[in-house]
Scaffold this motif. Structure first.
Motif, mmCIF file in Angstrom:
data_model
loop_
_atom_site.group_PDB
_atom_site.id
_atom_site.type_symbol
_atom_site.label_atom_id
_atom_site.label_comp_id
_atom_site.label_asym_id
_atom_site.label_seq_id
_atom_site.Cartn_x
_atom_site.Cartn_y
_atom_site.Cartn_z
ATOM 1 N N VAL A 16 -3.708 -30.019 30.921
ATOM 2 C CA VAL A 16 -2.327 -30.251 31.348
ATOM 3 C C VAL A 16 -1.367 -29.413 30.505
ATOM 4 O O VAL A 16 -0.429 -28.810 31.015
ATOM 5 N N SER A 17 -1.614 -29.361 29.210
ATOM 6 C CA SER A 17 -0.767 -28.581 28.307
ATOM 7 C C SER A 17 -0.820 -27.091 28.645
ATOM 8 O O SER A 17 0.204 -26.411 28.673
ATOM 9 N N LEU A 18 -2.027 -26.567 28.907
ATOM 10 C CA LEU A 18 -2.162 -25.152 29.280
ATOM 11 C C LEU A 18 -1.459 -24.854 30.594
ATOM 12 O O LEU A 18 -0.833 -23.815 30.753
ATOM 13 N N ASN A 19 -1.574 -25.776 31.542
ATOM 14 C CA ASN A 19 -0.896 -25.602 32.829
ATOM 15 C C ASN A 19 0.611 -25.566 32.650
ATOM 16 O O ASN A 19 1.300 -24.751 33.259
ATOM 17 N N ALA A 20 1.146 -26.431 31.816
ATOM 18 C CA ALA A 20 2.583 -26.460 31.556
ATOM 19 C C ALA A 20 3.030 -25.161 30.888
ATOM 20 O O ALA A 20 4.081 -24.611 31.208
ATOM 21 N N THR A 21 2.208 -24.653 29.965
ATOM 22 C CA THR A 21 2.526 -23.393 29.295
ATOM 23 C C THR A 21 2.527 -22.244 30.291
ATOM 24 O O THR A 21 3.421 -21.402 30.278
ATOM 25 N N ALA A 22 1.526 -22.200 31.163
ATOM 26 C CA ALA A 22 1.453 -21.140 32.177
ATOM 27 C C ALA A 22 2.661 -21.207 33.104
ATOM 28 O O ALA A 22 3.263 -20.175 33.425
ATOM 29 N N ASP A 23 3.026 -22.415 33.526
ATOM 30 C CA ASP A 23 4.189 -22.566 34.404
ATOM 31 C C ASP A 23 5.471 -22.115 33.717
ATOM 32 O O ASP A 23 6.319 -21.491 34.340
ATOM 33 N N SER A 24 5.611 -22.405 32.422
ATOM 34 C CA SER A 24 6.823 -21.996 31.718
ATOM 35 C C SER A 24 6.872 -20.481 31.556
ATOM 36 O O SER A 24 7.942 -19.882 31.634
ATOM 37 N N LYS A 25 5.707 -19.832 31.351
ATOM 38 C CA LYS A 25 5.668 -18.374 31.277
ATOM 39 C C LYS A 25 6.065 -17.762 32.612
ATOM 40 O O LYS A 25 6.789 -16.773 32.656
ATOM 41 N N ILE A 26 5.582 -18.350 33.696
ATOM 42 C CA ILE A 26 5.906 -17.840 35.024
ATOM 43 C C ILE A 26 7.402 -17.958 35.281
ATOM 44 O O ILE A 26 8.029 -17.016 35.763
ATOM 45 N N GLU A 27 7.971 -19.103 34.966
ATOM 46 C CA GLU A 27 9.419 -19.290 35.166
ATOM 47 C C GLU A 27 10.226 -18.335 34.294
ATOM 48 O O GLU A 27 11.223 -17.758 34.740
ATOM 49 N N ALA A 28 9.814 -18.160 33.043
ATOM 50 C CA ALA A 28 10.507 -17.226 32.148
ATOM 51 C C ALA A 28 10.354 -15.794 32.656
ATOM 52 O O ALA A 28 11.287 -14.989 32.571
ATOM 53 N N GLY A 29 9.196 -15.470 33.190
ATOM 54 C CA GLY A 29 8.972 -14.142 33.757
ATOM 55 C C GLY A 29 9.827 -13.893 34.977
ATOM 56 O O GLY A 29 10.370 -12.794 35.162
ATOM 57 N N LYS A 30 9.987 -14.905 35.805
ATOM 58 C CA LYS A 30 10.861 -14.798 36.986
ATOM 59 C C LYS A 30 12.291 -14.508 36.552
ATOM 60 O O LYS A 30 12.966 -13.664 37.146
ATOM 61 N N ALA A 31 12.735 -15.182 35.515
ATOM 62 C CA ALA A 31 14.085 -14.943 34.988
ATOM 63 C C ALA A 31 14.201 -13.532 34.407
ATOM 64 O O ALA A 31 15.224 -12.858 34.592
ATOM 65 N N ALA A 32 13.160 -13.075 33.736
ATOM 66 C CA ALA A 32 13.198 -11.742 33.115
ATOM 67 C C ALA A 32 13.241 -10.629 34.156
ATOM 68 O O ALA A 32 13.998 -9.673 34.009
ATOM 69 N N VAL A 33 12.447 -10.749 35.238
ATOM 70 C CA VAL A 33 12.484 -9.688 36.253
ATOM 71 C C VAL A 33 13.833 -9.657 36.959
ATOM 72 O O VAL A 33 14.293 -8.598 37.378
ATOM 73 N N ALA A 34 14.474 -10.814 37.060
ATOM 74 C CA ALA A 34 15.829 -10.843 37.621
ATOM 75 C C ALA A 34 16.819 -10.204 36.653
ATOM 76 O O ALA A 34 17.670 -9.400 37.048
ATOM 77 N N LYS A 35 16.697 -10.539 35.373
ATOM 78 C CA LYS A 35 17.596 -10.003 34.348
ATOM 79 C C LYS A 35 17.522 -8.478 34.288
ATOM 80 O O LYS A 35 18.545 -7.805 34.178
#
Length: 117
Positions: A16-35
């Protein structure tokens, strides 16, 4: 029996912890490609770049994406560096965490890339 149950609980918690970490990386990556406005060249879906010479990024392997961004960041003055008038200045602005996040996000996108034998 208690040891098996405890091991199962610990394993599930780690998953569960790894999944949450992966999801947070994906969300941060989505923000970065927009930025950094990556879609302006690579297309809004990252599958249809504005120029056929530009790569499709959606679904690419994370390791390849990380390697490419690090190589652009290094420039062509070192071994394993890359030079591109557009990508080099953008990549130099990225932190190592930005690169990890962007790679995770782009890798998570649906793709039309296929492996050919």
């Amino acid at each position: 029996m208690k040891k098996i149950l405890a091991l199962a609980v610990v394993s599930l918690s780690a998953l569960v912890s790894l999944n949450a970490t992966a999801d947070s990386k994906i969300e941060a990556g989505k923000a970065a490609v927009a930025k950094y406005n990556c879609a302006s060249c690579h297309g809004a879906d990252f599958k249809t770049p504005i120029d056929p010479a530009y790569p499709t990024l959606a679904g690419q392997h994370k390791d390849y994406l990380k390697h490419a961004l690090v190589a652009y960041k290094r420039g062509n003055t070192v071994s394993n560096g890359r030079s591109n008038a557009i990508m080099a200045p953008l990549a130099k602005q990225l932190s190592n965490q930005d690169i990890e996040n962007i790679a995770a996000y782009l890798h998570s996108l649906p793709t039309n890339l296929v492996l050919r034998k």
